[in-house]
Design a protein around this motif. Structure first.
Motif, PDB file in Angstrom:
ATOM      1  N   LEU A  40       0.914  -1.186  -0.008  1.00 30.19           N
ATOM      2  CA  LEU A  40      -0.168  -0.137  -0.138  1.00 30.19           C
ATOM      3  C   LEU A  40       0.760   1.056  -0.001  1.00 30.19           C
ATOM      4  O   LEU A  40       0.577   2.230  -0.782  1.00 30.19           O
ATOM      5  N   LEU A  41       1.848   1.232   0.676  1.00 31.55           N
ATOM      6  CA  LEU A  41       2.899   2.278   0.672  1.00 31.55           C
ATOM      7  C   LEU A  41       3.374   2.539  -0.575  1.00 31.55           C
ATOM      8  O   LEU A  41       3.588   3.491  -0.928  1.00 31.55           O
ATOM      9  N   ALA A  42       3.667   1.347  -1.403  1.00 31.47           N
ATOM     10  CA  ALA A  42       4.432   1.607  -2.489  1.00 31.47           C
ATOM     11  C   ALA A  42       3.492   2.058  -3.533  1.00 31.47           C
ATOM     12  O   ALA A  42       3.818   2.823  -4.317  1.00 31.47           O
ATOM     13  N   VAL A  43       2.331   1.784  -3.550  1.00 34.39           N
ATOM     14  CA  VAL A  43       1.284   2.169  -4.474  1.00 34.39           C
ATOM     15  C   VAL A  43       0.971   3.658  -4.152  1.00 34.39           C
ATOM     16  O   VAL A  43       0.878   4.580  -5.043  1.00 34.39           O
ATOM     17  N   MET A  44       0.810   3.942  -2.946  1.00 34.19           N
ATOM     18  CA  MET A  44       0.790   5.510  -2.477  1.00 34.19           C
ATOM     19  C   MET A  44       1.880   6.737  -3.222  1.00 34.19           C
ATOM     20  O   MET A  44       1.440   7.527  -3.400  1.00 34.19           O
ATOM     21  N   LEU A  48       0.991   6.116 -10.016  1.00 36.19           N
ATOM     22  CA  LEU A  48      -0.530   5.667 -10.214  1.00 36.19           C
ATOM     23  C   LEU A  48      -1.547   6.235  -9.586  1.00 36.19           C
ATOM     24  O   LEU A  48      -2.513   6.337  -9.903  1.00 36.19           O
ATOM     25  N   VAL A  49      -1.207   6.963  -8.298  1.00 35.49           N
ATOM     26  CA  VAL A  49      -2.199   7.520  -7.474  1.00 35.49           C
ATOM     27  C   VAL A  49      -2.522   8.725  -8.154  1.00 35.49           C
ATOM     28  O   VAL A  49      -3.823   9.377  -8.103  1.00 35.49           O
ATOM     29  N   PHE A  50      -1.901   9.561  -9.107  1.00 34.40           N
ATOM     30  CA  PHE A  50      -2.084  10.691  -9.807  1.00 34.40           C
ATOM     31  C   PHE A  50      -2.635  10.664 -11.025  1.00 34.40           C
ATOM     32  O   PHE A  50      -2.151   9.613 -11.634  1.00 34.40           O
ATOM     33  N   PRO A  51      -3.466  11.587 -11.560  1.00 32.49           N
ATOM     34  CA  PRO A  51      -3.880  11.795 -13.038  1.00 32.49           C
ATOM     35  C   PRO A  51      -2.616  11.490 -13.821  1.00 32.49           C
ATOM     36  O   PRO A  51      -1.499  11.844 -13.515  1.00 32.49           O
ATOM     37  N   MET A  52      -2.799  11.246 -15.104  1.00 26.02           N
ATOM     38  CA  MET A  52      -1.712  11.139 -16.047  1.00 26.02           C
ATOM     39  C   MET A  52      -1.056  12.385 -16.366  1.00 26.02           C
ATOM     40  O   MET A  52      -1.679  13.479 -16.414  1.00 26.02           O
ATOM     41  N   SER A  53       0.271  12.297 -16.148  1.00 28.02           N
ATOM     42  CA  SER A  53       1.007  13.340 -16.235  1.00 28.02           C
ATOM     43  C   SER A  53       1.196  13.949 -17.602  1.00 28.02           C
ATOM     44  O   SER A  53       1.393  13.170 -18.648  1.00 28.02           O
ATOM     45  N   LEU A  81       0.831  14.368  -2.339  1.00 28.15           N
ATOM     46  CA  LEU A  81      -0.291  13.408  -2.014  1.00 28.15           C
ATOM     47  C   LEU A  81      -1.447  14.023  -1.140  1.00 28.15           C
ATOM     48  O   LEU A  81      -2.448  13.809  -1.496  1.00 28.15           O
ATOM     49  N   ARG A  82      -1.062  14.807   0.010  1.00 26.69           N
ATOM     50  CA  ARG A  82      -2.009  15.583   0.476  1.00 26.69           C
ATOM     51  C   ARG A  82      -2.816  16.558  -0.682  1.00 26.69           C
ATOM     52  O   ARG A  82      -4.118  16.351  -0.119  1.00 26.69           O
ATOM     53  N   LEU A  83      -2.485  17.012  -1.290  1.00 24.22           N
ATOM     54  CA  LEU A  83      -3.196  17.727  -2.290  1.00 24.22           C
ATOM     55  C   LEU A  83      -3.990  16.950  -3.282  1.00 24.22           C
ATOM     56  O   LEU A  83      -5.291  17.128  -3.365  1.00 24.22           O
ATOM     57  N   ARG A  84      -3.285  15.794  -3.743  1.00 25.53           N
ATOM     58  CA  ARG A  84      -4.011  15.034  -4.489  1.00 25.53           C
ATOM     59  C   ARG A  84      -5.347  14.114  -3.708  1.00 25.53           C
ATOM     60  O   ARG A  84      -6.518  14.294  -4.194  1.00 25.53           O
ATOM     61  N   PHE A  85      -5.141  13.996  -2.473  1.00 31.50           N
ATOM     62  CA  PHE A  85      -6.061  13.218  -1.803  1.00 31.50           C
ATOM     63  C   PHE A  85      -7.133  14.365  -1.487  1.00 31.50           C
ATOM     64  O   PHE A  85      -8.420  13.981  -1.345  1.00 31.50           O
ATOM     65  N   ARG A  86      -6.960  15.575  -0.870  1.00 34.91           N
ATOM     66  CA  ARG A  86      -7.726  16.356  -0.527  1.00 34.91           C
ATOM     67  C   ARG A  86      -8.691  17.130  -1.691  1.00 34.91           C
ATOM     68  O   ARG A  86      -9.975  17.281  -1.446  1.00 34.91           O
ATOM     69  N   LEU A  87      -8.161  16.921  -2.710  1.00 37.47           N
ATOM     70  CA  LEU A  87      -8.953  17.226  -3.950  1.00 37.47           C
ATOM     71  C   LEU A  87     -10.026  16.197  -4.411  1.00 37.47           C
ATOM     72  O   LEU A  87     -10.943  16.500  -5.130  1.00 37.47           O
ATOM     73  N   GLY A  88      -9.749  15.109  -4.294  1.00 33.66           N
ATOM     74  CA  GLY A  88     -10.453  13.993  -4.489  1.00 33.66           C
ATOM     75  C   GLY A  88     -10.576  13.834  -6.115  1.00 33.66           C
ATOM     76  O   GLY A  88      -9.773  14.018  -6.530  1.00 33.66           O
ATOM     77  N   ARG A  89     -11.855  13.751  -6.472  1.00 34.59           N
ATOM     78  CA  ARG A  89     -12.167  13.473  -8.134  1.00 34.59           C
ATOM     79  C   ARG A  89     -12.047  14.664  -8.696  1.00 34.59           C
ATOM     80  O   ARG A  89     -11.431  14.723  -9.867  1.00 34.59           O
ATOM     81  N   SER A 135      -8.055  23.549  -0.316  1.00 37.42           N
ATOM     82  CA  SER A 135      -9.304  24.200  -0.575  1.00 37.42           C
ATOM     83  C   SER A 135      -9.038  25.388  -1.576  1.00 37.42           C
ATOM     84  O   SER A 135     -10.233  25.780  -2.242  1.00 37.42           O
ATOM     85  N   TRP A 136      -7.920  26.103  -1.361  1.00 36.64           N
ATOM     86  CA  TRP A 136      -7.798  27.185  -2.261  1.00 36.64           C
ATOM     87  C   TRP A 136      -7.762  26.861  -3.870  1.00 36.64           C
ATOM     88  O   TRP A 136      -8.285  27.619  -4.736  1.00 36.64           O
ATOM     89  N   VAL A 137      -7.080  25.546  -4.046  1.00 34.79           N
ATOM     90  CA  VAL A 137      -6.801  25.135  -5.372  1.00 34.79           C
ATOM     91  C   VAL A 137      -8.182  24.783  -5.752  1.00 34.79           C
ATOM     92  O   VAL A 137      -8.578  25.031  -7.040  1.00 34.79           O
ATOM     93  N   ARG A 138      -9.073  24.211  -5.221  1.00 36.55           N
ATOM     94  CA  ARG A 138     -10.436  23.703  -5.353  1.00 36.55           C
ATOM     95  C   ARG A 138     -11.137  25.069  -5.905  1.00 36.55           C
ATOM     96  O   ARG A 138     -11.945  24.959  -6.974  1.00 36.55           O
ATOM     97  N   GLU A 139     -11.197  26.023  -5.217  1.00 38.62           N
ATOM     98  CA  GLU A 139     -11.712  27.303  -5.788  1.00 38.62           C
ATOM     99  C   GLU A 139     -11.279  27.853  -6.923  1.00 38.62           C
ATOM    100  O   GLU A 139     -11.820  28.572  -7.580  1.00 38.62           O
ATOM    101  N   GLN A 140     -10.116  27.736  -7.409  1.00 39.61           N
ATOM    102  CA  GLN A 140      -9.380  27.973  -8.658  1.00 39.61           C
ATOM    103  C   GLN A 140      -9.925  27.417  -9.731  1.00 39.61           C
ATOM    104  O   GLN A 140      -9.564  27.678 -10.869  1.00 39.61           O
TER     105      GLN A 140
END
Length: 145
Positions: A40-44, A48-53, A81-89, A135-140
């Motif tokens: 699980l740490l390896a996957v995180m 793979l966790v991030f959208p296509m670069s 990772l924090r940004l990615r997970f907090r933004l969700g979908r 949350s600021w990124v989400r507002e943008q």
């Protein structure tokens, strides 16, 4: 390309070695649990966790057309990772550039951060923001999405 998978491979190999030792010493349940944790740490920490670069020039071109922010990131970065997970979908609505895969992206991050490769660096309408609040990124994000 290999650099992006190094941390994930190290987690997987360490987990395999530890689990093998536990299984051989008579603790197969503990070995399996630890192996699962390391996988699980390896996957995180993998790409793979991030959208296509995208490449930096392609992300800049797309951002100019649709107004979506660009996120410069790298695997293994806890703030990314924090940004990615907090933004969700909604993270799929951003243009992601892996600075370990794209030298132009790394150069853009260094230019925005006084020579440092500090990520995540989010570019909104041509202006850079280093490690902004999710949350600021989400507002943008454009509201029409």
């Amino acid at each position: 390309m290999m650099r992006t998978w190094t941390l994930s491979a190290l987690f997987a190999l360490c987990g395999l070695f530890v689990a093998t030792g536990l299984v051989l010493s008579g603790s197969p349940g503990e070995g399996a649990a630890l192996l699962l944790m390391f996988v699980l740490l390896a996957v995180m920490h993998s790409p793979l966790v991030f959208p296509m670069s995208l490449s930096a020039p392609e992300a800049q071109r797309r951002s100019a057309v649709d107004g979506r922010p660009i996120v410069y990131w790298r695997p293994g970065c806890t703030y990314c990772l924090r940004l990615r997970f907090r933004l969700g979908r909604r993270s799929r609505q951003l243009h992601w550039v892996n600075i370990w895969q794209d030298p132009d992206g790394a150069a853009a991050v260094r230019a925005a951060n006084e020579g440092n490769e500090t990520v995540p660096t989010v570019v909104v309408t041509g202006r850079s923001h280093t490690n902004p609040d999710p949350s600021w990124v989400r507002e943008q994000l454009p509201s029409s999405l």
